[in-house]
Design a protein around this motif. Structure first.
Motif, PDB file in Angstrom:
ATOM      1  N   MET A  73       0.826  -1.188   0.000  1.00 60.40           N
ATOM      2  CA  MET A  73       0.000   0.000   0.000  1.00 60.40           C
ATOM      3  C   MET A  73       0.872   1.253   0.000  1.00 60.40           C
ATOM      4  O   MET A  73       0.665   2.144  -0.810  1.00 60.40           O
ATOM      5  N   LYS A  74       1.825   1.277   0.941  1.00 59.68           N
ATOM      6  CA  LYS A  74       2.722   2.415   1.027  1.00 59.68           C
ATOM      7  C   LYS A  74       3.559   2.537  -0.240  1.00 59.68           C
ATOM      8  O   LYS A  74       3.775   3.636  -0.747  1.00 59.68           O
ATOM      9  N   GLN A  75       4.017   1.421  -0.736  1.00 60.62           N
ATOM     10  CA  GLN A  75       4.851   1.399  -1.953  1.00 60.62           C
ATOM     11  C   GLN A  75       4.039   1.856  -3.157  1.00 60.62           C
ATOM     12  O   GLN A  75       4.531   2.601  -3.995  1.00 60.62           O
ATOM     13  N   THR A  76       2.791   1.446  -3.239  1.00 54.36           N
ATOM     14  CA  THR A  76       1.926   1.814  -4.352  1.00 54.36           C
ATOM     15  C   THR A  76       1.655   3.319  -4.329  1.00 54.36           C
ATOM     16  O   THR A  76       1.680   3.980  -5.373  1.00 54.36           O
ATOM     17  N   LEU A  77       1.430   3.874  -3.164  1.00 54.05           N
ATOM     18  CA  LEU A  77       1.188   5.292  -3.016  1.00 54.05           C
ATOM     19  C   LEU A  77       2.434   6.089  -3.405  1.00 54.05           C
ATOM     20  O   LEU A  77       2.347   7.089  -4.119  1.00 54.05           O
TER      21      LEU A  77
ATOM     22  N   THR B  50       4.818   5.162  -5.462  1.00 52.55           N
ATOM     23  CA  THR B  50       4.992   5.034  -6.909  1.00 52.55           C
ATOM     24  C   THR B  50       4.030   5.963  -7.646  1.00 52.55           C
ATOM     25  O   THR B  50       4.405   6.624  -8.610  1.00 52.55           O
ATOM     26  N   CYS B  51       2.784   6.007  -7.159  1.00 50.66           N
ATOM     27  CA  CYS B  51       1.766   6.856  -7.787  1.00 50.66           C
ATOM     28  C   CYS B  51       2.164   8.322  -7.715  1.00 50.66           C
ATOM     29  O   CYS B  51       2.045   9.059  -8.699  1.00 50.66           O
ATOM     30  N   ILE B  52       2.679   8.744  -6.553  1.00 50.71           N
ATOM     31  CA  ILE B  52       3.093  10.136  -6.384  1.00 50.71           C
ATOM     32  C   ILE B  52       4.329  10.433  -7.227  1.00 50.71           C
ATOM     33  O   ILE B  52       4.457  11.510  -7.828  1.00 50.71           O
ATOM     34  N   SER B  53       5.231   9.491  -7.290  1.00 47.92           N
ATOM     35  CA  SER B  53       6.458   9.693  -8.079  1.00 47.92           C
ATOM     36  C   SER B  53       6.156   9.849  -9.563  1.00 47.92           C
ATOM     37  O   SER B  53       6.875  10.557 -10.275  1.00 47.92           O
ATOM     38  N   ASN B  54       5.124   9.200 -10.059  1.00 46.90           N
ATOM     39  CA  ASN B  54       4.790   9.254 -11.473  1.00 46.90           C
ATOM     40  C   ASN B  54       4.003  10.515 -11.861  1.00 46.90           C
ATOM     41  O   ASN B  54       3.811  10.770 -13.039  1.00 46.90           O
ATOM     42  N   LEU B  55       3.547  11.314 -10.864  1.00 47.22           N
ATOM     43  CA  LEU B  55       2.808  12.538 -11.169  1.00 47.22           C
ATOM     44  C   LEU B  55       3.744  13.585 -11.739  1.00 47.22           C
ATOM     45  O   LEU B  55       4.938  13.621 -11.440  1.00 47.22           O
ATOM     46  N   SER B  56       3.171  14.468 -12.535  1.00 49.13           N
ATOM     47  CA  SER B  56       3.983  15.565 -13.078  1.00 49.13           C
ATOM     48  C   SER B  56       4.253  16.579 -11.962  1.00 49.13           C
ATOM     49  O   SER B  56       3.578  16.606 -10.932  1.00 49.13           O
ATOM     50  N   LEU B  57       5.242  17.443 -12.185  1.00 47.51           N
ATOM     51  CA  LEU B  57       5.630  18.457 -11.199  1.00 47.51           C
ATOM     52  C   LEU B  57       4.453  19.400 -10.909  1.00 47.51           C
ATOM     53  O   LEU B  57       4.221  19.783  -9.765  1.00 47.51           O
ATOM     54  N   LYS B  58       3.709  19.732 -11.934  1.00 45.56           N
ATOM     55  CA  LYS B  58       2.556  20.625 -11.782  1.00 45.56           C
ATOM     56  C   LYS B  58       1.521  20.001 -10.843  1.00 45.56           C
ATOM     57  O   LYS B  58       1.015  20.670  -9.934  1.00 45.56           O
ATOM     58  N   ASN B  59       1.214  18.723 -11.015  1.00 48.16           N
ATOM     59  CA  ASN B  59       0.239  18.038 -10.158  1.00 48.16           C
ATOM     60  C   ASN B  59       0.772  17.884  -8.734  1.00 48.16           C
ATOM     61  O   ASN B  59      -0.003  17.938  -7.771  1.00 48.16           O
ATOM     62  N   LYS B  60       2.086  17.692  -8.594  1.00 47.81           N
ATOM     63  CA  LYS B  60       2.664  17.591  -7.255  1.00 47.81           C
ATOM     64  C   LYS B  60       2.537  18.929  -6.520  1.00 47.81           C
ATOM     65  O   LYS B  60       2.192  18.966  -5.337  1.00 47.81           O
TER      66      LYS B  60
END
Length: 161
Positions: A1-5, A7-17
């Motif tokens: 769960m933590k790993q999936t979250l 990974t999901c955040i890492s794959n977001l663009s800088l603008k979305n972050k």
């Protein structure tokens, strides 16, 4: 769960972050603001309650003291032998001069009691009798609503005094 979250955040663009961080900050600031407002409001309500309670307590004590003083005054008037004697003469005597003298004695004494006790928010004193009325301030006595006067006189008649 933590790993999936992660990974999901890492794959977001800088603008979305940046949007996500900004949204998280807005949510946290709003929550802190609401909590602070709630705490301040409760504190103010408690302070207001304590202040009003203190004020009411003082007022109740003051009113109680004033009523005790008025009761003392009433007892003094009732126990005054000159007043009682004058009332007896007025009630029982048929002699006009004796009744007039007794009335004048009452008219002299009642204002003395009023002057002694008027600091207890007494506007006037009135002594009612079947034959006459002695009042320290007839104008103020006339301002008292008739309903209140009639209730007071009825209660007085029930208690013979």
């Amino acid at each position: 769960m933590k790993q999936t979250l992660h990974t999901c955040i890492s794959n977001l663009s800088l603008k979305n972050k940046i949007y996500g961080i900004s949204l998280l900050c807005i949510i946290l600031m709003s929550a802190a603001s609401l909590i602070g407002t709630n705490l301040t409001s409760r504190s103010n309500e408690e302070l207001l309650y304590k202040t009003i309670a203190g004020s009411l307590s003082y007022s109740a004590t003051d009113i109680s003291n004033r009523l005790t003083n008025i009761q003392t005054m009433s007892s003094m008037v009732l126990s005054n032998s000159i007043i009682q004697g004058s009332l007896e003469i007025i009630k029982d005597s048929n002699d006009y001069i004796d009744r007039t003298n007794a009335y004048q004695e009452l008219y002299r004494l009642i204002p003395d009691y009023y002057e002694s006790f008027k600091s207890n928010n007494i506007s006037y004193m009135t002594l009612y009798n079947d034959s006459f009325t002695v009042s320290t301030n007839q104008i103020r006595a006339n301002e008292t609503p008739a309903k209140i006067q009639s209730v007071l006189l009825e209660e007085t008649a029930k208690r013979e005094g």
